[in-house]
Motif scaffolding. Structure first.
Motif, mmCIF file in Angstrom:
data_model
loop_
_atom_site.group_PDB
_atom_site.id
_atom_site.type_symbol
_atom_site.label_atom_id
_atom_site.label_comp_id
_atom_site.label_asym_id
_atom_site.label_seq_id
_atom_site.Cartn_x
_atom_site.Cartn_y
_atom_site.Cartn_z
ATOM 1 N N TYR A 125 0.806 -1.227 0.000
ATOM 2 C CA TYR A 125 0.000 0.000 0.000
ATOM 3 C C TYR A 125 0.839 1.277 0.000
ATOM 4 N N ALA A 126 2.040 1.237 0.579
ATOM 5 C CA ALA A 126 2.849 2.442 0.719
ATOM 6 C C ALA A 126 3.554 2.781 -0.587
ATOM 7 N N GLU A 127 3.751 4.090 -0.821
ATOM 8 C CA GLU A 127 4.444 4.559 -2.012
ATOM 9 C C GLU A 127 5.545 5.543 -1.616
ATOM 10 N N PRO A 128 6.572 5.670 -2.440
ATOM 11 C CA PRO A 128 7.742 6.476 -2.062
ATOM 12 C C PRO A 128 7.438 7.924 -1.705
ATOM 13 N N THR A 129 6.439 8.533 -2.337
ATOM 14 C CA THR A 129 6.161 9.945 -2.085
ATOM 15 C C THR A 129 4.955 10.167 -1.173
ATOM 16 N N ALA A 130 4.366 9.094 -0.652
ATOM 17 C CA ALA A 130 3.111 9.218 0.088
ATOM 18 C C ALA A 130 3.299 9.422 1.580
ATOM 19 N N ARG A 131 4.499 9.124 2.091
ATOM 20 C CA ARG A 131 4.745 9.116 3.525
ATOM 21 C C ARG A 131 3.698 8.220 4.202
ATOM 22 N N TYR A 132 2.868 8.732 5.124
ATOM 23 C CA TYR A 132 1.900 7.881 5.825
ATOM 24 C C TYR A 132 0.477 8.052 5.294
ATOM 25 N N GLU A 133 0.311 8.766 4.207
ATOM 26 C CA GLU A 133 -1.027 9.056 3.688
ATOM 27 C C GLU A 133 -1.493 7.909 2.788
ATOM 28 N N THR A 134 -2.388 7.091 3.278
ATOM 29 C CA THR A 134 -2.850 5.920 2.520
ATOM 30 C C THR A 134 -3.658 6.318 1.285
ATOM 31 N N PHE A 135 -4.196 7.536 1.274
ATOM 32 C CA PHE A 135 -4.979 7.987 0.127
ATOM 33 C C PHE A 135 -4.103 8.591 -0.965
ATOM 34 N N ASN A 136 -2.814 8.770 -0.684
ATOM 35 C CA ASN A 136 -1.890 9.341 -1.666
ATOM 36 C C ASN A 136 -1.371 8.202 -2.545
ATOM 37 N N VAL A 137 -2.152 7.840 -3.549
ATOM 38 C CA VAL A 137 -1.867 6.683 -4.398
ATOM 39 C C VAL A 137 -1.677 7.141 -5.836
ATOM 40 N N THR A 138 -0.508 6.842 -6.390
ATOM 41 C CA THR A 138 -0.243 7.168 -7.788
ATOM 42 C C THR A 138 -0.211 5.921 -8.670
ATOM 43 N N THR A 139 -0.123 4.741 -8.073
ATOM 44 C CA THR A 139 -0.194 3.499 -8.850
ATOM 45 C C THR A 139 -1.524 3.456 -9.584
ATOM 46 N N LYS A 140 -1.491 3.207 -10.879
ATOM 47 C CA LYS A 140 -2.692 3.261 -11.713
ATOM 48 C C LYS A 140 -3.195 1.858 -12.028
ATOM 49 N N ALA A 141 -4.516 1.739 -12.102
ATOM 50 C CA ALA A 141 -5.163 0.510 -12.558
ATOM 51 C C ALA A 141 -6.140 0.906 -13.661
#
Length: 378
Positions: A125-141
């Motif tokens: 769930y975590a992304e390099p630029t998201a820190r702890y924000e679970t809604f900060n998602v750049t992975t695309k589907a």
């Protein structure tokens, strides 16, 4: 409210504590974390035989049908032994999310194998630029054919290198940082377009970077509703917070007891260090932190499945703040009161400190959860 253990819970508690005490000595753990895998598959099979992998999973998939309290019992004992087997990522996060939101077909396909110790899950769930924000998602589907194509980068996926299935959050609608438009998918780590980079973590565990390049997933691999995955993900992470709160309380108890014993035996100026009043005060502070954390871990277990998402967020944020502050204080005091030996690789105190330091930031640090606590109460 009756907070005593039921007979079944007491049996589970005795079973796990006995195994940690008798079958998981510190020297054996040191050898495990130095191995390529970092944990023991034989131990994992033993967990399955004893029923621990299904302690909090439904009976219809082979579990015991327990709750977060059973998870607390297991994780508190694992914290005492610094157990490295992937109970948190595979059972609490992965299997817990599938049991909560998976389709009947997904539960049938996965949870039976999880309970038997044959299937490992990991939550990406975590992304390099998201820190702890679970809604900060750049992975695309993106929709492709009858399914989806996933592209993106997930970081610090606990036990991701050994997982048989990954649970991946990806954006199916909206812009980065939007709460809506996030969906969850099952991904085969051996599928075309998936690249994994596994590495050891500072506390003796394992994590992985997961790169997705146009990875095809079927429509049946969507977990829960399309665009509605964030509440499911946040609930899963709250269960993770409750679990590591229990683990931290176990680890802190060991640090307190070990430090107290050291002060009773180590002498300075011809007397035991435990006779110095200033050090007695510091030990009392450690004890208070341990007891407060134990209470908050139980509070988390009792509230983590609250249907009121705002109330749950407020409670779990408060728990994480307490655990984070206590873990830092108890860990630092244990090292300082031991002196130089506290940070040697040969002595266990430094290893507990490292794990507590990781727990302090896992799923969000103190500052993050103070903000979350304030938002949940507004």
């Amino acid at each position: 409210m009756d907070l005593s253990w039921s007979s079944e819970q007491q049996q589970l508690r005795d079973s796990v504590q006995r195994w940690v005490t008798q079958s998981y000595p510190f020297e054996a753990r040191r050898k495990l974390i130095a191995s390529e895998l970092g944990w023991s598959r034989d131990n994992w099979r033993r967990f399955a035989e004893l029923g621990w992998l299904g302690a909090a999973l439904p009976e219809d998939v082979g579990g015991i049908g327990g709750s977060a309290v059973e998870t607390l019992i297991v994780m508190e004992a694992f914290g005492r032994g610094l157990v490295t087997e992937p109970y948190l990522p595979a059972i609490v996060l992965g299997a817990g999310l599938i049991a909560d939101a998976g389709s009947a077909a997904q539960k049938d396909a996965l949870l039976g194998g999880v309970v038997e110790g044959k299937t490992l899950l990991a939550l990406a769930y975590a992304e390099p630029t998201a820190r702890y924000e679970t809604f900060n998602v750049t992975t695309k589907a993106a929709k492709k054919g009858g399914g989806y194509a996933l592209s993106g980068h997930k970081c610090v996926v606990i036990n991701g290198g050994e997982a048989d299935r990954l649970i991946v959050s990806a954006r199916t609608a909206g812009a980065p940082r939007d709460a809506g438009g996030i969906s969850l998918f099952l991904v085969d780590p051996k599928a075309k377009g998936v690249r994994l980079k596994s590495y050891p973590t500072v506390d003796g565990g394992r994590a992985a970077e997961v790169m997705l390049d146009d990875v095809a997933v079927a429509a049946g691999d969507l977990i829960g509703p399309a665009d509605g995955g964030l509440p499911i993900l946040e609930h899963a992470l709250d269960r993770g917070i409750a679990a590591v709160a229990a683990e931290a309380s176990g680890a802190m108890a060991v640090l307190h007891d070990t430090t107290l014993e050291y002060l009773k035996t180590r002498k300075q100026f011809g007397v035991a260090l435990s006779t110095f009043q200033a050090l007695q005060h510091r030990m009392v502070d450690m004890f208070v932190h341990c007891e407060e954390s134990k209470s908050m871990a139980l509070k988390a277990a009792l509230e983590v499945d609250n249907d009121d998402a705002a109330a749950r967020a407020r409670t779990l944020a408060a728990v994480k703040v307490q655990i984070g502050k206590a873990a830092r204080s108890v860990g630092q005091e244990a090292v300082q009161l031991h002196g130089g030996i506290g940070m040697t690789m040969e002595y266990k105190v430094g290893h507990y400190f490292k794990r507590l330091s990781c727990i302090e930031t896992l799923f969000g640090d103190v500052d993050h959860h103070l903000e979350r606590f304030a938002r949940a109460g507004s």
